[in-house]
Every structure is written in C-alpha cells, then in structure tokens.
Design an enzyme around this catalytic site. Structure first.
Site, mmCIF file in Angstrom:
data_model
loop_
_atom_site.group_PDB
_atom_site.id
_atom_site.type_symbol
_atom_site.label_atom_id
_atom_site.label_comp_id
_atom_site.label_asym_id
_atom_site.label_seq_id
_atom_site.Cartn_x
_atom_site.Cartn_y
_atom_site.Cartn_z
ATOM 1 N N ARG A 1 0.616 -1.182 -0.115
ATOM 2 C CA ARG A 1 -0.188 -0.091 0.082
ATOM 3 C C ARG A 1 0.859 1.192 -0.016
ATOM 4 O O ARG A 1 2.027 1.143 0.517
ATOM 5 C CB ARG A 1 -0.780 0.002 1.150
ATOM 6 C CG ARG A 1 -2.147 -0.804 1.376
ATOM 7 C CD ARG A 1 -2.953 -0.457 0.293
ATOM 8 N NE ARG A 1 -4.238 -1.405 0.218
ATOM 9 C CZ ARG A 1 -4.529 -2.461 -0.655
ATOM 10 N NH1 ARG A 1 -3.651 -2.663 -1.726
ATOM 11 N NH2 ARG A 1 -5.611 -3.146 -0.725
ATOM 12 N N HIS B 1 -1.821 0.867 -9.588
ATOM 13 C CA HIS B 1 -2.489 -0.285 -8.534
ATOM 14 C C HIS B 1 -3.372 -1.362 -9.398
ATOM 15 O O HIS B 1 -4.445 -1.482 -9.394
ATOM 16 C CB HIS B 1 -3.637 0.696 -7.746
ATOM 17 C CG HIS B 1 -3.835 -0.296 -6.297
ATOM 18 N ND1 HIS B 1 -4.000 0.232 -5.243
ATOM 19 C CD2 HIS B 1 -4.071 -1.705 -6.405
ATOM 20 C CE1 HIS B 1 -4.325 -0.785 -4.326
ATOM 21 N NE2 HIS B 1 -4.425 -1.890 -5.052
HETATM 22 P P1 NDP Z 1 -1.645 -11.602 4.413
HETATM 23 O O1 NDP Z 1 -2.442 -11.366 5.727
HETATM 24 O O2 NDP Z 1 -1.796 -13.128 3.814
HETATM 25 O O3 NDP Z 1 0.075 -11.611 4.696
HETATM 26 C C1 NDP Z 1 0.872 -10.818 5.611
HETATM 27 C C2 NDP Z 1 2.122 -11.250 5.693
HETATM 28 O O4 NDP Z 1 2.771 -9.678 6.435
HETATM 29 C C3 NDP Z 1 2.256 -12.191 6.620
HETATM 30 O O5 NDP Z 1 3.370 -13.204 6.541
HETATM 31 C C4 NDP Z 1 2.458 -11.321 8.175
HETATM 32 O O6 NDP Z 1 3.087 -12.119 8.815
HETATM 33 C C5 NDP Z 1 3.472 -10.257 7.795
HETATM 34 N N1 NDP Z 1 3.213 -9.128 8.553
HETATM 35 C C6 NDP Z 1 2.189 -8.335 8.796
HETATM 36 N N2 NDP Z 1 2.457 -7.395 9.719
HETATM 37 C C7 NDP Z 1 3.725 -7.583 10.107
HETATM 38 C C8 NDP Z 1 4.790 -6.828 10.841
HETATM 39 N N3 NDP Z 1 4.204 -5.940 11.778
HETATM 40 N N4 NDP Z 1 5.939 -7.426 10.998
HETATM 41 C C9 NDP Z 1 6.292 -8.448 9.898
HETATM 42 N N5 NDP Z 1 5.645 -8.998 9.083
HETATM 43 C C10 NDP Z 1 4.396 -8.665 9.184
HETATM 44 O O7 NDP Z 1 -1.808 -10.867 3.288
HETATM 45 P P2 NDP Z 1 -1.676 -10.828 1.497
HETATM 46 O O8 NDP Z 1 -0.517 -11.692 1.563
HETATM 47 O O9 NDP Z 1 -2.830 -11.602 1.221
HETATM 48 O O10 NDP Z 1 -1.534 -9.428 1.285
HETATM 49 C C11 NDP Z 1 -0.563 -8.469 1.443
HETATM 50 C C12 NDP Z 1 -0.874 -7.054 0.952
HETATM 51 O O11 NDP Z 1 -0.784 -7.103 -0.458
HETATM 52 C C13 NDP Z 1 -2.610 -6.762 1.253
HETATM 53 O O12 NDP Z 1 -2.759 -6.312 2.690
HETATM 54 C C14 NDP Z 1 -2.608 -5.501 0.125
HETATM 55 O O13 NDP Z 1 -2.152 -4.418 0.844
HETATM 56 C C15 NDP Z 1 -1.629 -5.999 -0.708
HETATM 57 N N6 NDP Z 1 -2.226 -6.140 -1.908
HETATM 58 C C16 NDP Z 1 -1.894 -5.515 -3.195
HETATM 59 C C17 NDP Z 1 -2.405 -5.563 -4.223
HETATM 60 C C18 NDP Z 1 -2.164 -4.915 -5.419
HETATM 61 O O14 NDP Z 1 -2.963 -4.856 -6.588
HETATM 62 N N7 NDP Z 1 -1.124 -3.964 -5.533
HETATM 63 C C19 NDP Z 1 -3.505 -6.828 -4.379
HETATM 64 C C20 NDP Z 1 -3.764 -7.578 -3.285
HETATM 65 C C21 NDP Z 1 -3.038 -7.287 -2.188
HETATM 66 P P3 NDP Z 1 2.609 -13.445 9.586
HETATM 67 O O15 NDP Z 1 2.386 -14.278 8.639
HETATM 68 O O16 NDP Z 1 3.388 -13.790 10.739
HETATM 69 O O17 NDP Z 1 1.131 -13.053 10.137
HETATM 70 C C1 OXD Z 2 -6.275 -5.745 -2.917
HETATM 71 C C2 OXD Z 2 -5.835 -4.641 -3.907
HETATM 72 O O1 OXD Z 2 -6.398 -5.649 -1.924
HETATM 73 O O2 OXD Z 2 -6.454 -4.958 -5.089
HETATM 74 O O3 OXD Z 2 -7.117 -6.765 -3.301
HETATM 75 O O4 OXD Z 2 -5.076 -4.112 -3.852
#
Ligand code: NDP
Ligand code: OXD
Length: 310
Positions: free
Chosen positions: A225, A273
């Site tokens: 983000r 995005h």
């Molecule tokens: P998940 O919740 O599956 O994974 C998040 C990961 O981040 C986990 O491994 C988690 O650790 C880690 N994490 C969270 N907080 C911390 C922290 N404070 N310190 C260290 N590690 C942390 O999310 P997704 O993989 O599904 O998606 C990630 C992000 O991708 C979304 O939130 C969104 O913002 C972005 N996104 C962007 C898109 C785009 O089009 N550009 C599309 C889709 C998503 P743990 O496993 O230990 O909980």
């Molecule tokens: C999502 C995105 O979070 O598109 O799915 O960014």
C-alpha cells in the site's frame, strides 16, 4: 430469506448477480447503493470494496466480504461488533500478483529504469548483467501473496529470502521472522518487494532507516500500500545512489496529484494499482465457499483478526 447485498459498480454487480444466481440460488442477491434504500433485515452478507459510512441499514448483518485482499480501507473500530470482516483469499488474485512481481523484479534485475533514462537522453551504456541465481530478492510479508511470489521467483531462479511477523518454512526461501531478524534480512535484499498489509505497525515502514540497511544500489518494489512508503525518503535514497530504482504499484494518495514528483522521477516506474484486479469469476468461488462455511458454523478463510489489524 437471506440476502447478499453487493455495493459497487453496477456493471460488475450484474456479473456478480448472474454468478450468484448460478452458484447459490438460495441466496437473494441485490446490488445496493450506500446512500439510498430502506432498512433491510434480510441482509446477512455484504460484499464491498470500501467501508460503509453507516451499517445500521443492515441490522442483521453477519459478514462483510471485502472484495480485495487488503482491508486497510476499513476502520475496524467502525465495523459493528459481532460482524466478521473477511478478505479475499483466492488463487485468481494471487496469480496476478505473481505476474506483477515477476514483471517488477525482472525490470529491476535487468536495469530497466536505467535504460529508460538512457534512452530518453540518447545514451548507450550497458550495465553488468547478472544471472537470476546471483540476484538476492527479499520479500517483506510471507502471507498469501508473499509466499506465492517467493515460489514464483525461486522457480525463475532468483535467490529469495522473506520476512514475516511469525516464523515460516517455505521451500528454497530463507525465512526470517520478527524485528530481531530484520537487519539480517535487509542486508541480503538487493531487490526488496513489499507485500505487507498496511497496519499501525507497518505504516511508513519503507523509510530512510530501512533503505540504509539495504545493500548499496538495491531496488524497491512496493505492491503493498502507498502508506508503507515515505516517498521523500525514497527520493533521497535514489538521488544519492543508495537505491538504484523503484517500481511502485501503489501510492498515497491514489492517484498522486498532478505535478507530483513521482510522475517524473527517472528511476521510478509507476503503475496505477494494477498488481491484481479482483475477478468476479474466481472471487465468487471464495465468497460462496465462505458463506457455506459460515452457515455450517465453521471458520471462514480470510477472516480479519481485529487485534492484528490484518
Ligand atoms: P497476508 O495477511 O496473507 O500476509 C501478510 C504477511 O505480512 C504475513 O506474512 C504477516 O506475518 C506479515 N506481516 C504483517 N504485519 C507484519 C509486521 N508488523 N511485521 C512483520 N511481518 C508482518 O496478506 P496478503 O499476502 O494476502 O496481502 C498482503 C498485502 O498485499 C495486502 O494487505 C494488500 O495491501 C496488498 N495487495 C496489493 C494488491 C495490489 O494490487 N497491489 C493486491 C492484493 C493485495 P505473519 O504471517 O507472521 O502473520
Ligand atoms: C487488494 C488490492 O487488496 O487490489 O486486493 O489491492
């Protein structure tokens, strides 16, 4: 009667309605506007990208299905108590993110920002070319997206490591966890890919201190983000050569205002995005499976933990 209220673009709403009628005809599907409509106690499920300003119109609401993987647009304190917030966890959205990460990492690995800049000024100056196996890619976040991106990049031959809050074990990926391991992880990340969720703990995470901990000449991909990035810190790191380039798919705000320096920085590739775009055809399978789980009293996939914020 149980209803599913969809709030969003009418054309996409019609596609969702058709798919719902085919896949779950027992549920009454309707497209709603936030601003108009009477109180409706039949609505148990709401599908929306953005939060509603007021949920009192749906007094029997049980689940909000966020139509994306990230939910930072929701203020969790405003989601009514007892209503679950569930994000999309489904292969369609993940596959697109793998494709985008491949595009971005390849562009940086093969110095595309440098060559685009050279082309604009008529220069012909090859950089050293490294095989993928000698390029170390670090992935911030090893959840749904990070783990899949790591799998794709290792399959392409890159040397991958990853960092998450809690420990992970992924094939061929050096996994680090927690703040104590962050320095080690950053020191081995020549291309850093941010796939963290935006929470209070991760806002502004991509900042000057983090850039200073990367190898000199490293590059950044932000697919998380816009709020993860301190843009001025990125520009300072690029301008003094600490970083060589950046690919940004997300920004704060979206779109950036006209004239913002991100539009014209020579070492930044900016996309609007499009890492992934929710595809109703595959997203509906995840939503329908979760409704079935909810009705059977089973845990849903992708339910947000209000304490963690993701
Ligand atoms: P998940 O919740 O599956 O994974 C998040 C990961 O981040 C986990 O491994 C988690 O650790 C880690 N994490 C969270 N907080 C911390 C922290 N404070 N310190 C260290 N590690 C942390 O999310 P997704 O993989 O599904 O998606 C990630 C992000 O991708 C979304 O939130 C969104 O913002 C972005 N996104 C962007 C898109 C785009 O089009 N550009 C599309 C889709 C998503 P743990 O496993 O230990 O909980
Ligand atoms: C999502 C995105 O979070 O598109 O799915 O960014």
């Amino acid at each position: 009667m149980t209803s599913f209220a969809y709030r969003g673009d009418l054309q996409r709403g019609c596609l969702w309605a058709r798919l719902f009628a085919e896949r779950m005809p027992a549920i009454d599907f309707r497209v709603v506007s936030e601003l108009e409509g009477d109180v409706d106690a039949t609505v148990h499920y709401l599908g929306t990208w953005a939060p509603l300003a007021d949920y009192s119109r749906f007094p029997s609401l049980k689940v909000i299905f966020a139509l994306g993987a990230g939910v930072d647009q929701f203020d969790l304190s405003l989601v009514p108590p007892g209503v679950a917030l569930v994000r999309l966890e489904e292969p369609g959205i993940v596959g697109m993110m793998q494709d985008y990460a491949t595009l971005a990492v390849m562009a940086l690995h093969r110095d595309l920002p440098i060559y685009l800049e050279q082309q604009r000024r008529g220069a012909w100056s090859p950089e050293a070319v490294l095989p993928a196996a000698r390029r170390r890619v670090g992935i911030l976040g090893l959840g749904q997206m990070g783990a899949a991106v790591a799998a794709r990049l290792t399959a392409l031959g890159f040397s991958c490591s990853g960092w998450s809050r809690t420990p992970k074990a992924l094939p061929d990926v050096r996994c680090h966890a927690g703040n104590s391991a962050l320095g080690t992880f950053l020191a081995e990340s020549e291309i850093l890919v941010c796939l963290l969720p935006l929470t209070a703990a991760t806002r502004g995470f991509l900042n000057a201190a983090l850039f200073a901990a990367l190898p000199t000449g490293a590059s950044l991909v932000n697919m998380g983000r816009g709020g993860h990035l301190r843009f001025d810190d990125l520009v300072a790191a690029l301008d003094r050569g600490q970083l060589a380039g950046a690919v940004l798919d997300v920004f704060e705000p979206e779109p950036p205002p006209p004239g913002h320096p991100v539009w014209s920085h020579q070492r930044i590739l900016l996309t609007p995005h499009v890492g992934s775009v929710t595809n109703p055809e595959s997203a509906i399978e995840a939503v329908i499976a979760n409704i079935a789980r909810h009705r059977a009293g089973e845990p849903m996939r992708g339910e947000i933990d209000r304490l963690k914020g993701y």
